[in-house]
Design an enzyme around this catalytic site. Sequence first.
Site, PDB file in Angstrom:
ATOM      1  N   ASP A   1     -20.547 -10.129 -14.472  1.00 20.28           N
ATOM      2  CA  ASP A   1     -20.565  -8.782 -15.030  1.00 20.28           C
ATOM      3  C   ASP A   1     -20.557  -8.870 -16.554  1.00 20.28           C
ATOM      4  OD1 ASP A   1     -20.020  -6.144 -15.916  1.00 20.28           O
ATOM      5  OD2 ASP A   1     -19.115  -5.663 -13.989  1.00 20.28           O
TER       6      ASP A   1
ATOM      7  N   THR B   1     -24.814  -2.542  -1.187  1.00 20.67           N
ATOM      8  CA  THR B   1     -24.292  -1.181  -0.984  1.00 20.67           C
ATOM      9  C   THR B   1     -24.405  -0.380  -2.276  1.00 20.67           C
ATOM     10  OG1 THR B   1     -22.071  -2.010  -1.494  1.00 20.67           O
ATOM     11  CG2 THR B   1     -22.672  -1.823   0.842  1.00 20.67           C
ATOM     12  N   ALA B   2     -25.216  -0.869  -3.236  1.00 23.55           N
ATOM     13  CA  ALA B   2     -25.324  -0.228  -4.550  1.00 23.55           C
ATOM     14  C   ALA B   2     -26.529   0.707  -4.600  1.00 23.55           C
ATOM     15  CB  ALA B   2     -25.394  -1.293  -5.644  1.00 23.55           C
ATOM     16  N   ARG B   3     -27.691   0.165  -4.974  1.00 23.26           N
ATOM     17  CA  ARG B   3     -28.934   0.917  -4.997  1.00 23.26           C
ATOM     18  C   ARG B   3     -30.059   0.018  -4.515  1.00 23.26           C
ATOM     19  NH1 ARG B   3     -26.027   4.580  -5.190  1.00 23.26           N
ATOM     20  NH2 ARG B   3     -26.043   6.432  -6.549  1.00 23.26           N
TER      21      ARG B   3
ATOM     22  N   ASP C   1     -27.056  -1.115   2.996  1.00 24.85           N
ATOM     23  CA  ASP C   1     -26.725   0.302   3.166  1.00 24.85           C
ATOM     24  C   ASP C   1     -27.643   1.165   2.320  1.00 24.85           C
ATOM     25  OD1 ASP C   1     -25.093   2.442   4.203  1.00 24.85           O
ATOM     26  OD2 ASP C   1     -24.218   2.638   2.205  1.00 24.85           O
TER      27      ASP C   1
ATOM     28  N   GLU D   1     -35.435   5.834   1.061  1.00 19.82           N
ATOM     29  CA  GLU D   1     -34.440   6.238   2.057  1.00 19.82           C
ATOM     30  C   GLU D   1     -34.844   7.562   2.693  1.00 19.82           C
ATOM     31  OE1 GLU D   1     -30.634   6.286   0.134  1.00 19.82           O
ATOM     32  OE2 GLU D   1     -30.650   4.130  -0.249  1.00 19.82           O
TER      33      GLU D   1
ATOM     34  N   HIS E   1     -27.242   4.578   4.087  1.00 23.13           N
ATOM     35  CA  HIS E   1     -26.533   4.998   2.881  1.00 23.13           C
ATOM     36  C   HIS E   1     -25.273   5.800   3.241  1.00 23.13           C
ATOM     37  CE1 HIS E   1     -27.294   5.806  -1.666  1.00 23.13           C
ATOM     38  NE2 HIS E   1     -26.008   5.586  -1.421  1.00 23.13           N
TER      39      HIS E   1
ATOM     40  N   GLY F   1     -22.067   4.203   3.153  1.00 24.37           N
ATOM     41  CA  GLY F   1     -20.901   3.433   2.738  1.00 24.37           C
ATOM     42  C   GLY F   1     -19.745   4.277   2.240  1.00 24.37           C
ATOM     43  N   ALA F   2     -20.049   5.386   1.584  1.00 24.65           N
ATOM     44  CA  ALA F   2     -18.998   6.240   1.023  1.00 24.65           C
ATOM     45  C   ALA F   2     -18.574   7.349   1.972  1.00 24.65           C
ATOM     46  CB  ALA F   2     -19.475   6.852  -0.289  1.00 24.65           C
TER      47      ALA F   2
END
Length: 306
Positions: free
Chosen positions: A173, A232-234, A258, A263, A282, A284-285
């Site tokens: 990061d 699981t991001a984009r 995800d 999509e 999509h 995950g949240a």
Amino acid sequence: MWIPRPVHEDAVALLRGRAEVVLGYGDRAVGFDEVCGRVTAILLRTDRVDGEMMRRAPRLRVVARHGVGVDTVDVEAAEELGIAVTTTPGANAQSVAEHAVALMLAVRRGIGVAVRGGGGGGGGEGGGEGVRGAIRGRELSGAVVGLVGFGRIAQRVGAICAGGFGMRVLAHDPMLGDGGVRAAGAEPVGLDELLSLSDNVSVHVPLTERTRGLIGAERLRLMPEGAVVVNTARGGVVDEDALVVALREGRLGGAGLDVTSVEPLPGDHPLWDEPNVVITPHVGAQTVEAMRRVALEAAERVVEHL
């Protein structure tokens, strides 16, 4: 205040105590054309708000995203027009982190293959015919997980992997830097080194021009044979065409996605044909707990700005 998609009822109640709330869903759904002249705030889930819409709403002061990413909002237009764009960082972090680990487990243990095979006939503990005899899962215990991006979600993934499975946790990061990564509980490494050392790679960066296709053909070739990719991001961060090639060549052990670049993923996409790929739409949240937290936090940002 306009809310185009359903959000948790507690958030709607919070806003109704402070503003006129107009819903874009349900039996009395009201479209943007009907409210654009008077709307001061939008609480946005998956819909897109572009510059043209903002210019048609002269009283608009804030677009509150129900989530983290702002890729559905024309941020440049918002800045030009003096419209605040808010997100809800951290509110869904636990749910997405759990989903990332669930995908990792599903792929490593061949759960997708097993489910599609319906348990398969035959095959005792020593092997045999059918799906059961064909699956040879791998434990997470003692494996290496590499986290591309080390924000709130990735840090929770790292904590679950280290504390629950005894995994070695690497992270890359540039925004945090080596010291920040170390302080947050992972070993800092460069991206290419992370890919070459990780049995499992989990992606946690936003989609920008710099990150689009970040995990492409060359970087997939760096990963150890049998490694797993989780995203699981984009969707656009992982080059899906390159991913298909790596899977078909047998270099990767599988993938858990995800998010995808389109999509929902079209039914004829070649990823659906790969046996050890687990794809979720999509979600995950989307836990009961996270949906309430995210909606309330988004509503609170609206109240602050109005």
